[in-house]
Design a protein around this motif. Structure first.
Motif, PDB file in Angstrom:
ATOM      1  N   GLN A 117       0.826  -1.258  -0.155  1.00 37.21           N
ATOM      2  CA  GLN A 117       0.015   0.062  -0.019  1.00 37.21           C
ATOM      3  C   GLN A 117       0.848   1.034  -0.132  1.00 37.21           C
ATOM      4  O   GLN A 117       2.015   1.341   0.484  1.00 37.21           O
ATOM      5  CB  GLN A 117      -0.934  -0.048   1.247  1.00 37.21           C
ATOM      6  N   GLU A 118       0.197   2.249  -0.697  1.00 33.01           N
ATOM      7  CA  GLU A 118       1.052   3.626  -0.599  1.00 33.01           C
ATOM      8  C   GLU A 118       1.330   4.032   0.827  1.00 33.01           C
ATOM      9  O   GLU A 118       0.222   3.860   1.783  1.00 33.01           O
ATOM     10  CB  GLU A 118       0.372   4.662  -1.438  1.00 33.01           C
ATOM     11  N   ILE A 119       2.466   4.579   1.080  1.00 34.59           N
ATOM     12  CA  ILE A 119       2.476   5.313   2.410  1.00 34.59           C
ATOM     13  C   ILE A 119       1.860   6.423   2.854  1.00 34.59           C
ATOM     14  O   ILE A 119       2.320   7.423   1.880  1.00 34.59           O
ATOM     15  CB  ILE A 119       3.976   5.124   2.896  1.00 34.59           C
ATOM     16  N   PRO A 120       1.042   6.433   3.826  1.00 30.91           N
ATOM     17  CA  PRO A 120       0.443   7.975   4.106  1.00 30.91           C
ATOM     18  C   PRO A 120       1.552   8.798   4.696  1.00 30.91           C
ATOM     19  O   PRO A 120       1.666   8.334   6.229  1.00 30.91           O
ATOM     20  CB  PRO A 120      -1.132   7.458   4.829  1.00 30.91           C
ATOM     21  N   ASN A 121       2.081   9.643   4.493  1.00 30.27           N
ATOM     22  CA  ASN A 121       3.021  10.374   5.208  1.00 30.27           C
ATOM     23  C   ASN A 121       4.104   9.462   5.716  1.00 30.27           C
ATOM     24  O   ASN A 121       4.754   8.842   4.883  1.00 30.27           O
ATOM     25  CB  ASN A 121       2.280  11.334   6.224  1.00 30.27           C
ATOM     26  N   GLU A 122       4.334   9.583   6.979  1.00 32.73           N
ATOM     27  CA  GLU A 122       5.450   8.919   7.563  1.00 32.73           C
ATOM     28  C   GLU A 122       4.757   7.343   8.265  1.00 32.73           C
ATOM     29  O   GLU A 122       3.875   7.708   9.045  1.00 32.73           O
ATOM     30  CB  GLU A 122       6.140   9.580   8.572  1.00 32.73           C
ATOM     31  N   GLN A 123       5.470   6.304   7.964  1.00 38.26           N
ATOM     32  CA  GLN A 123       4.835   4.970   8.724  1.00 38.26           C
ATOM     33  C   GLN A 123       5.924   4.364   9.622  1.00 38.26           C
ATOM     34  O   GLN A 123       7.156   4.330   9.180  1.00 38.26           O
ATOM     35  CB  GLN A 123       4.347   4.201   7.463  1.00 38.26           C
ATOM     36  N   THR A 124       5.386   4.003  10.644  1.00 40.09           N
ATOM     37  CA  THR A 124       6.073   3.158  11.683  1.00 40.09           C
ATOM     38  C   THR A 124       6.221   1.784  11.129  1.00 40.09           C
ATOM     39  O   THR A 124       5.063   1.279  11.125  1.00 40.09           O
ATOM     40  CB  THR A 124       5.676   3.520  13.138  1.00 40.09           C
ATOM     41  N   ILE A 125       7.496   1.358  11.149  1.00 42.31           N
ATOM     42  CA  ILE A 125       7.404   0.015  10.754  1.00 42.31           C
ATOM     43  C   ILE A 125       7.957  -0.970  11.819  1.00 42.31           C
ATOM     44  O   ILE A 125       8.962  -0.598  12.469  1.00 42.31           O
ATOM     45  CB  ILE A 125       8.539  -0.205   9.597  1.00 42.31           C
ATOM     46  N   ASP A 126       7.169  -2.137  11.824  1.00 43.27           N
ATOM     47  CA  ASP A 126       7.873  -3.055  13.159  1.00 43.27           C
ATOM     48  C   ASP A 126       8.744  -3.948  12.407  1.00 43.27           C
ATOM     49  O   ASP A 126       8.286  -4.883  11.463  1.00 43.27           O
ATOM     50  CB  ASP A 126       6.427  -3.830  13.434  1.00 43.27           C
ATOM     51  N   PRO A 127       9.932  -4.115  12.835  1.00 42.63           N
ATOM     52  CA  PRO A 127      11.148  -4.765  12.010  1.00 42.63           C
ATOM     53  C   PRO A 127      10.738  -6.199  12.461  1.00 42.63           C
ATOM     54  O   PRO A 127      11.570  -7.360  11.837  1.00 42.63           O
ATOM     55  CB  PRO A 127      12.255  -4.466  12.703  1.00 42.63           C
ATOM     56  N   TYR A 128      10.084  -6.970  13.114  1.00 40.92           N
ATOM     57  CA  TYR A 128       9.822  -8.172  13.604  1.00 40.92           C
ATOM     58  C   TYR A 128       8.548  -8.864  12.693  1.00 40.92           C
ATOM     59  O   TYR A 128       8.384  -9.940  12.880  1.00 40.92           O
ATOM     60  CB  TYR A 128       9.540  -8.297  15.222  1.00 40.92           C
ATOM     61  N   LYS A 129       7.882  -7.990  11.968  1.00 33.85           N
ATOM     62  CA  LYS A 129       6.947  -8.814  10.860  1.00 33.85           C
ATOM     63  C   LYS A 129       7.649  -8.451   9.654  1.00 33.85           C
ATOM     64  O   LYS A 129       8.451  -7.651   9.319  1.00 33.85           O
ATOM     65  CB  LYS A 129       5.803  -7.735  11.192  1.00 33.85           C
ATOM     66  N   PRO A 130       7.327  -9.367   8.649  1.00 33.15           N
ATOM     67  CA  PRO A 130       7.907  -9.457   7.299  1.00 33.15           C
ATOM     68  C   PRO A 130       7.458  -8.218   6.530  1.00 33.15           C
ATOM     69  O   PRO A 130       6.184  -7.638   6.783  1.00 33.15           O
ATOM     70  CB  PRO A 130       7.173 -10.600   6.569  1.00 33.15           C
ATOM     71  N   LEU A 131       8.393  -7.340   5.959  1.00 36.21           N
ATOM     72  CA  LEU A 131       8.042  -6.181   5.191  1.00 36.21           C
ATOM     73  C   LEU A 131       7.531  -6.378   3.847  1.00 36.21           C
ATOM     74  O   LEU A 131       8.874  -6.775   2.957  1.00 36.21           O
ATOM     75  CB  LEU A 131       9.217  -5.095   5.501  1.00 36.21           C
ATOM     76  N   TYR A 132       6.390  -6.285   3.201  1.00 35.40           N
ATOM     77  CA  TYR A 132       6.442  -6.446   1.658  1.00 35.40           C
ATOM     78  C   TYR A 132       6.769  -5.231   0.975  1.00 35.40           C
ATOM     79  O   TYR A 132       6.271  -4.151   1.469  1.00 35.40           O
ATOM     80  CB  TYR A 132       4.840  -6.662   1.453  1.00 35.40           C
ATOM     81  N   VAL A 133       7.820  -5.062   0.079  1.00 40.03           N
ATOM     82  CA  VAL A 133       8.065  -4.076  -0.311  1.00 40.03           C
ATOM     83  C   VAL A 133       8.023  -4.081  -2.154  1.00 40.03           C
ATOM     84  O   VAL A 133       8.257  -4.900  -2.627  1.00 40.03           O
ATOM     85  CB  VAL A 133       9.698  -4.015  -0.311  1.00 40.03           C
ATOM     86  N   ASN A 134       7.460  -2.876  -2.450  1.00 44.70           N
ATOM     87  CA  ASN A 134       7.230  -2.816  -4.250  1.00 44.70           C
ATOM     88  C   ASN A 134       7.695  -1.441  -4.385  1.00 44.70           C
ATOM     89  O   ASN A 134       7.274  -0.562  -3.683  1.00 44.70           O
ATOM     90  CB  ASN A 134       5.877  -3.073  -4.458  1.00 44.70           C
ATOM     91  N   PHE A 135       8.744  -1.359  -5.324  1.00 43.31           N
ATOM     92  CA  PHE A 135       9.291   0.118  -5.466  1.00 43.31           C
ATOM     93  C   PHE A 135       9.909  -0.050  -6.942  1.00 43.31           C
ATOM     94  O   PHE A 135      10.061  -0.943  -7.542  1.00 43.31           O
ATOM     95  CB  PHE A 135      10.346   0.742  -4.787  1.00 43.31           C
ATOM     96  N   LYS A 136       9.433   0.974  -7.705  1.00 39.91           N
ATOM     97  CA  LYS A 136       9.978   1.402  -8.917  1.00 39.91           C
ATOM     98  C   LYS A 136      10.805   2.462  -9.138  1.00 39.91           C
ATOM     99  O   LYS A 136      10.394   3.682  -8.447  1.00 39.91           O
ATOM    100  CB  LYS A 136       8.707   1.810 -10.053  1.00 39.91           C
ATOM    101  N   LEU A 137      12.061   2.594  -9.425  1.00 44.47           N
ATOM    102  CA  LEU A 137      12.785   3.491  -9.728  1.00 44.47           C
ATOM    103  C   LEU A 137      12.957   3.989 -10.888  1.00 44.47           C
ATOM    104  O   LEU A 137      13.050   3.099 -12.014  1.00 44.47           O
ATOM    105  CB  LEU A 137      14.388   2.978  -9.069  1.00 44.47           C
ATOM    106  N   ILE A 138      12.887   5.398 -11.222  1.00 46.68           N
ATOM    107  CA  ILE A 138      12.929   5.804 -12.575  1.00 46.68           C
ATOM    108  C   ILE A 138      13.910   7.071 -12.485  1.00 46.68           C
ATOM    109  O   ILE A 138      14.098   7.924 -11.589  1.00 46.68           O
ATOM    110  CB  ILE A 138      11.603   6.735 -12.891  1.00 46.68           C
TER     111      ILE A 138
END
Length: 154
Positions: A117-138
């Motif tokens: 999901q797109e991040i609304p502003n600043e998001q706190t990430i819990d490092p003990y849960k898997p983090l799903y990442v999708n990014f496109k670099l242009i």
């Protein structure tokens, strides 16, 4: 008849026209090779930058030294921020202030636990849960490179 040595004007014109045709074919091939080399070089550079961003995200997710311990909850976290209008992303411990992409590059970033999901502003990430990442670099020429992955704590 006289035995004349040398070439006639017609022979010279034929030789020059053959030379012009061959040189124009070679020039076109060299231009194509140079164009392909430039595109491959730009794509490889973009791939290296995307791998660097992925390594930064992985480091923040897996290394405890990069986590922020919230005094109120005593939980380890870190922050990610994405600005869709300028297509920039940031990461940090207590606040996301370190840019992920180089200047001149744009990034479309979606993270989530457990879906994108797109991040609304600043998001706190819990490092003990898997983090799903999708990014496109242009990059500034419009060439893009996309990565979909899951970062886990081991």
């Amino acid at each position: 008849m006289k035995d004349e040595k040398g070439i006639t004007l017609i022979e010279l014109l034929v030789a020059l026209s053959i030379l012009v045709i061959i040189s124009s074919l070679l020039y076109g091939a060299l231009v194509d090779v140079n164009k392909n080399y430039r595109q491959i070089s730009e794509r490889n550079s973009l791939r290296q930058d995307a791998n660097r961003i992925l390594a930064t995200l992985t480091n923040y997710h897996q290394k405890k030294t990069l986590h922020y311990v919230d005094p109120a909850t005593n939980k380890e976290t870190y922050k990610i921020k994405y600005d869709p209008s300028s297509q920039t992303a940031y990461i940090g411990q207590s606040s996301a202030n370190i840019p992920l992409a180089d200047s001149g590059q744009k990034i479309e970033l979606k993270v989530g636990q457990p879906n994108y999901q797109e991040i609304p502003n600043e998001q706190t990430i819990d490092p003990y849960k898997p983090l799903y990442v999708n990014f496109k670099l242009i990059d500034n020429t419009g060439i893009s490179y996309e990565i979909n992955t899951i970062i886990k704590q081991y």
